[in-house]
Design a protein around this motif. Structure first.
Motif, PDB file in Angstrom:
ATOM      1  N   TRP A  65      81.794  81.506 118.997  1.00 31.58           N
ATOM      2  CA  TRP A  65      80.835  81.146 117.948  1.00 31.58           C
ATOM      3  C   TRP A  65      80.093  79.867 118.306  1.00 31.58           C
ATOM      4  CZ3 TRP A  65      80.556  85.322 115.164  1.00 31.58           C
ATOM      5  CH2 TRP A  65      81.690  86.105 114.950  1.00 31.58           C
ATOM      6  N   LEU A  70      87.671  87.276 120.345  1.00 31.60           N
ATOM      7  CA  LEU A  70      87.215  87.995 119.153  1.00 31.60           C
ATOM      8  C   LEU A  70      88.081  89.223 118.888  1.00 31.60           C
ATOM      9  CD1 LEU A  70      83.388  87.769 119.809  1.00 31.60           C
ATOM     10  CD2 LEU A  70      84.557  86.832 117.808  1.00 31.60           C
ATOM     11  N   HIS A 117      91.451  88.323 117.393  1.00 32.80           N
ATOM     12  CA  HIS A 117      91.359  88.008 115.965  1.00 32.80           C
ATOM     13  C   HIS A 117      91.193  89.280 115.147  1.00 32.80           C
ATOM     14  CE1 HIS A 117      90.223  83.729 117.171  1.00 32.80           C
ATOM     15  NE2 HIS A 117      91.293  83.614 116.407  1.00 32.80           N
ATOM     16  N   GLY A 118      90.364  90.197 115.653  1.00 32.57           N
ATOM     17  CA  GLY A 118      90.175  91.465 114.961  1.00 32.57           C
ATOM     18  C   GLY A 118      91.473  92.238 114.841  1.00 32.57           C
ATOM     19  N   ARG A 145      86.014  92.256 108.084  1.00 29.61           N
ATOM     20  CA  ARG A 145      86.135  91.110 108.982  1.00 29.61           C
ATOM     21  C   ARG A 145      86.733  91.527 110.316  1.00 29.61           C
ATOM     22  NH1 ARG A 145      88.288  88.122 105.562  1.00 29.61           N
ATOM     23  NH2 ARG A 145      90.451  87.881 106.238  1.00 29.61           N
ATOM     24  N   SER A 146      87.747  92.383 110.274  1.00 31.06           N
ATOM     25  CA  SER A 146      88.327  92.892 111.515  1.00 31.06           C
ATOM     26  C   SER A 146      87.288  93.675 112.312  1.00 31.06           C
ATOM     27  CB  SER A 146      89.534  93.789 111.196  1.00 31.06           C
ATOM     28  OG  SER A 146      90.056  94.374 112.371  1.00 31.06           O
ATOM     29  N   HIS A 193      84.699  91.383 113.983  1.00 34.83           N
ATOM     30  CA  HIS A 193      85.176  90.785 115.230  1.00 34.83           C
ATOM     31  C   HIS A 193      85.140  91.805 116.374  1.00 34.83           C
ATOM     32  CE1 HIS A 193      86.603  87.472 112.745  1.00 34.83           C
ATOM     33  NE2 HIS A 193      86.887  86.802 113.845  1.00 34.83           N
ATOM     34  N   ASN A 235      81.560  92.361 117.519  1.00 33.34           N
ATOM     35  CA  ASN A 235      81.033  91.224 118.279  1.00 33.34           C
ATOM     36  C   ASN A 235      81.739  91.035 119.611  1.00 33.34           C
ATOM     37  OD1 ASN A 235      78.728  89.902 117.159  1.00 33.34           O
ATOM     38  ND2 ASN A 235      79.966  89.450 115.351  1.00 33.34           N
TER      39      ASN A 235
END
Length: 342
Positions: free
Chosen positions: A96, A140, A143-144, A168-169, A172, A175
């Motif tokens: 980010w 990313l 985190h996902g 949100r998952s 990530h 992205n």
């Protein structure tokens, strides 16, 4: 008033300079977002925001604020502490902040902050070389995957928090693919811009998979259109709550709604679903249960309710696996370690 990219950038510069004049604790400010790039139109539905980051010597009092300019244009001002940039080399693998600082437009500088950070970020290094790009994408993806594990605990009733976590998952994971060829995709244009990023990663089917994971494969424009009045009611009600996500702000109603309309009238009407559903869900999270009827009806049609959520979570698991396989394939092609060998 005729609004152009140049006039909006001028407003950004004037705003940064005025803030810095009145606050000696501001050490830098820069422009990010759609206005920075000369490619493409920053407007969507005749609206856009001006994304400014202000860097403070100490911890800022608040992290984000919105300032209305006209009904269709507003400032989106993020506040950061100087300490966030104290290790510029580490920003190379930050998915980010790394992209945010890689090539923004400097608006104000009180000391050599900008030069110092960018020198460390770029020194002896190609920012988008395979190794750092894959590391950012893997971050990313991790985190996902972590968020996905929490979804396995969803109970008999699917709450707005559950749907927000699901998105949100997925955000990530999307992205993790998008960052292989450019900066992260933001909320309003995510589905519009994911197709070329998936194609660049040689995974052209992933955009269809994204649509499917939102339960929108057979969703038509008229259905999304019919949800907008209820979305607006929820958005405006939630914006009065002090607990709501800062994106649910009164000055952003036209920014979102006119964007929806532009996408619904385009060749990809389903692209309006991501920002509509995401902001509706954030709003729903602070509303009382008796105000969630329309949101529950819409998420039910998308399969994001108790009846269909298990299948969606399973599909998300498969999508995350596909992204991991892609990253491993690219690692092998570039002589780097795969995730299974780490």
């Amino acid at each position: 008033m005729r609004v152009t990219r140049e006039s909006l950038i001028r407003i950004a510069k004037e705003t940064a300079q005025e803030r810095a004049f009145n606050d000696s604790g501001i050490i830098a400010a820069y422009l990010t977002g759609s206005l920075v790039s000369d490619e493409g139109d920053p407007m969507l539905g005749g609206t856009t925001d001006i994304d400014i980051i202000i860097v403070h010597a100490d911890e800022p009092k608040h992290r984000r604020e919105f300032v209305k300019l006209t009904p269709d244009f507003h400032l989106d001002i993020g506040h950061r502490a100087k300490a966030e940039f104290k290790r510029p080399r580490e920003l190379r693998v930050d998915p980010w902040l790394g992209w945010e600082m890689y090539d923004p437009q400097l608006l104000f500088e009180r000391e050599k902050f900008f030069e110092f950070v960018q020198a460390g970020l770029r020194a002896g290094f190609e920012f988008n070389a395979p190794a750092p790009a894959l590391q950012r994408s893997r971050s990313l993806l991790a985190h996902g995957r972590q968020i996905w594990r929490d979804l396995l605990e969803i109970g008999d009733t699917v709450t707005p928090k559950d749907v927000a976590k699901y998105m949100r998952s997925l955000h990530h994971a999307v992205n993790a693919v998008a960052e292989l060829s450019g900066p992260p995709l933001q909320e309003r244009r995510l589905m519009l811009e994911f197709t070329p990023r998936a194609e660049a990663a040689r995974r052209p089917g992933m955009d269809a998979a994204l649509v499917g994971l939102l339960g929108a494969s057979s969703l038509d424009a008229s259905t999304i259109q019919s949800w907008i009045p209820e979305w607006r009611l929820a958005f405006e009600s939630a914006s009065e709550s002090g607990r709501v996500d800062p994106r649910i702000h009164p000055v952003r109603v036209n920014y979102y709604e006119k964007g929806f309309q532009a996408m619904l009238e385009s060749g990809k009407p389903q692209s309006a679903l991501w920002p509509l559903l995401h902001t509706w869900t954030l709003a729903a999270d602070v509303l009382p249960e008796n105000a969630l009827g329309a949101w529950r009806s819409a998420t039910g049609q998308l399969g994001l309710s108790a009846i269909g959520i298990e299948e969606h979570v399973s599909g998300l698991d498969h999508f995350l696996d596909e992204v991991e396989a892609l990253l491993d394939e690219l690692a092998v092609q570039n002589g780097l370690e795969t995730s299974t060998s780490i």
